[in-house]
Design a protein around this motif. Sequence first.
Motif, short mmCIF file in Angstrom:
data_model
loop_
_atom_site.label_atom_id
_atom_site.label_comp_id
_atom_site.label_asym_id
_atom_site.label_seq_id
_atom_site.Cartn_x
_atom_site.Cartn_y
_atom_site.Cartn_z
N ILE A 134 7.16 10.76 -4.54
CA ILE A 134 7.95 9.76 -5.26
C ILE A 134 7.32 9.56 -6.65
O ILE A 134 6.34 8.83 -6.80
N PRO A 135 7.83 10.22 -7.67
CA PRO A 135 7.28 10.09 -9.02
C PRO A 135 7.25 8.64 -9.47
O PRO A 135 8.18 7.86 -9.19
N ALA A 136 6.19 8.26 -10.13
CA ALA A 136 6.01 6.92 -10.71
C ALA A 136 5.74 5.83 -9.69
O ALA A 136 5.70 4.65 -10.02
N SER A 137 5.56 6.21 -8.41
CA SER A 137 5.18 5.20 -7.42
C SER A 137 3.67 4.99 -7.48
O SER A 137 2.93 5.82 -8.00
N VAL A 138 3.22 3.85 -6.93
CA VAL A 138 1.80 3.51 -7.00
C VAL A 138 1.35 3.00 -5.63
O VAL A 138 2.04 2.21 -5.00
N VAL A 139 0.18 3.46 -5.19
CA VAL A 139 -0.41 2.99 -3.94
C VAL A 139 -1.70 2.24 -4.28
O VAL A 139 -2.59 2.80 -4.92
N PHE A 140 -1.78 0.98 -3.86
CA PHE A 140 -2.99 0.19 -4.06
C PHE A 140 -3.79 0.17 -2.77
O PHE A 140 -3.24 -0.04 -1.69
N ARG A 141 -5.08 0.39 -2.90
CA ARG A 141 -5.99 0.32 -1.77
C ARG A 141 -6.78 -0.99 -1.83
O ARG A 141 -6.84 -1.64 -2.87
N PRO A 142 -7.41 -1.42 -0.72
CA PRO A 142 -8.17 -2.70 -0.70
C PRO A 142 -9.16 -2.82 -1.85
O PRO A 142 -9.99 -1.93 -2.07
N SER A 143 -9.03 -3.87 -2.61
CA SER A 143 -9.96 -4.12 -3.71
C SER A 143 -9.72 -5.52 -4.24
O SER A 143 -8.70 -6.15 -3.96
N ALA A 144 -10.65 -6.00 -5.05
CA ALA A 144 -10.50 -7.32 -5.67
C ALA A 144 -9.30 -7.31 -6.62
O ALA A 144 -8.61 -8.32 -6.79
N VAL A 204 -0.88 -0.54 0.06
CA VAL A 204 0.35 -1.18 -0.38
C VAL A 204 1.08 -0.21 -1.32
O VAL A 204 0.50 0.24 -2.31
N LEU A 205 2.33 0.08 -0.98
CA LEU A 205 3.12 1.03 -1.77
C LEU A 205 4.10 0.29 -2.67
O LEU A 205 4.88 -0.55 -2.20
N TYR A 206 4.04 0.58 -3.97
CA TYR A 206 4.99 0.02 -4.92
C TYR A 206 5.91 1.15 -5.40
O TYR A 206 5.43 2.14 -5.98
#
Length: 595
Positions: free
Chosen positions: A167-177, A202-204
Amino acid sequence: MVKSKIVVLAIGLVFAQVSLGQVKNVQGTVTDGKELLENVTVSVKDTDIGVKTDSQGKYQIEVQEGETLTFSFMGKKTVEIVVEDVTEFLNVSLKSWVEELDEVVVSKRRKKSQQELFQEYNTNKDIIKTSFGILDKESLGHSLKIIDGDDLSPAGQDFVDALESWIPASVVFRPSAFRIAAQGSLTQLRKQGRPTDLTAPVLYLPRALRHPKPLPALYEIDGVVTTVPPTFLHTSEIERIAVLESLTGLAKYGTMGAGGVVIINTKTGNFSPNRTLEREPLNPALLRDNYFEDKDVVLESSLETPIYLEKIAKAKNQKEARDSYGDMEKMYANSPYFYLDCFTYFSEQIGDEKFALRMVETLEERFGTDPTVLKALAYKLEAQGMHQKAHEIYIKVFKLRPGYVQSYKNLAYSFKSIGEVEKSAALYARYNYLIGEDILGESKEFESVMDKDFSNLLVLNGSKLSKLAGKGIGDSDDFDGTRLVFEWNDGEAEFEIQFVDPNGQYFTWAHSLDADPNRITKEKQIGFSSEEYLIYKPLNGTWKVNIKYLGNKQLTPAYLKTTVYHNFNTKNQTKEIKVFKLRARDVNQQLFALN
């Protein structure tokens, strides 16, 4: 010892393939199908080497074997042709980008029912099952991206990583502050109904990221909607994934789906009717109003007979036939097709096998460096039951084309035909090894043919090959019906094979640069010229197989070999070999019928 021999062969193949890159002088004529084309650019792809056709549409260019010639002209479709070891003449016809249509029919497309979509789920990759019903990508009024589970990479921390790459331009955030700062606080997450577990990714989706306060994607797994990413799923467990971002499609999910929805169908949750992973049975309903009429096909007997065969056929006895052949040979000694035709005539029509074998010797002597001629000869020898002689010819072809995967198929098949099944199995194993080492090229179409061949060898010779069978190479399948294997001697041969079912409806497979340029290019790159079709028992009845020969860019015939396996992979299996000379262009010719 065996391993060392394989390695030596592998090294030999590498040098053989390098040595094949010799400079060739290729020439020909370019037309639009009617008129000669001047100033067509003929160039060697990815180089600055090129020429223009003259006022007669003729060209001549030097190119190395394995390189690609590109034919381009304003307003015409560009044609790319891979140069082979036997390529000398290429007469090319360029088609217009916009072609006239004889007839335009507009009809209303009936929307498929949920039951119909359920039935075809396993064969239609554009279908996804959701909690609100089954969606068909082709008939939706909004966009829907569908990803096959087999295309997901198993690498990464979990399947979300694999999804991100699709999925181009998608972002996955991993556990962090940073994640806490980006989403406000844990309290805010609870208000949104989002998971507060900081170990979950978390997938955006791209749509959500365009919003000042983006919401993570929602998930639906086999009809169950959740905000928690199913990281417990491995990519191997996933059948299909759909990504939904359209406002129209998201409306059913309410505010929770505002950030987009990832719909997951697992393999364990798939209850649609199973279908074979091999080529589907020939389907009589592939087209509307595709009914075959006998007037649309011609018989072999109605095609023009070569002059030399007409004169030989006038002989009253065997001696006169031999004398007539001698007279004709003086005129046609430079034509391999003369000898091929006469071999068939003397072996089939007259039954003079001894004299027919003289033509085989002449062909080997005069045209022994042309693999296309040798393959045609081997086909005819097999059709006459002369398998030992055909085997000798296939060995010569193998030596001429050690880098062609088709050489392995033909030689392994001929080993089986002369009863040396252990050597046949060893050659299949060697082929698999070279594929694994990336010394030989791969193709899904050809792999299917090779797997079926090896499977058949093991099924029919299990006791002799018990050691190999135990290794799981060429595992058998449950197909039980009629298998058709088509092989052709010339890589430039283009044709359309028409299958007419018992109800009189037909399906056509087009083998041409215009219909499937990627397939033709792949064939030349790895060196194969075969295809298989399966007719399942539920479709019993009388089938007809016809062919329309489209040419081979020269004024020469091509040869098609068809091996018909009845009751394939059973103790009652029988087979027959049919060989056809393709010479009449753009004529729908009847090949044979199957009961």
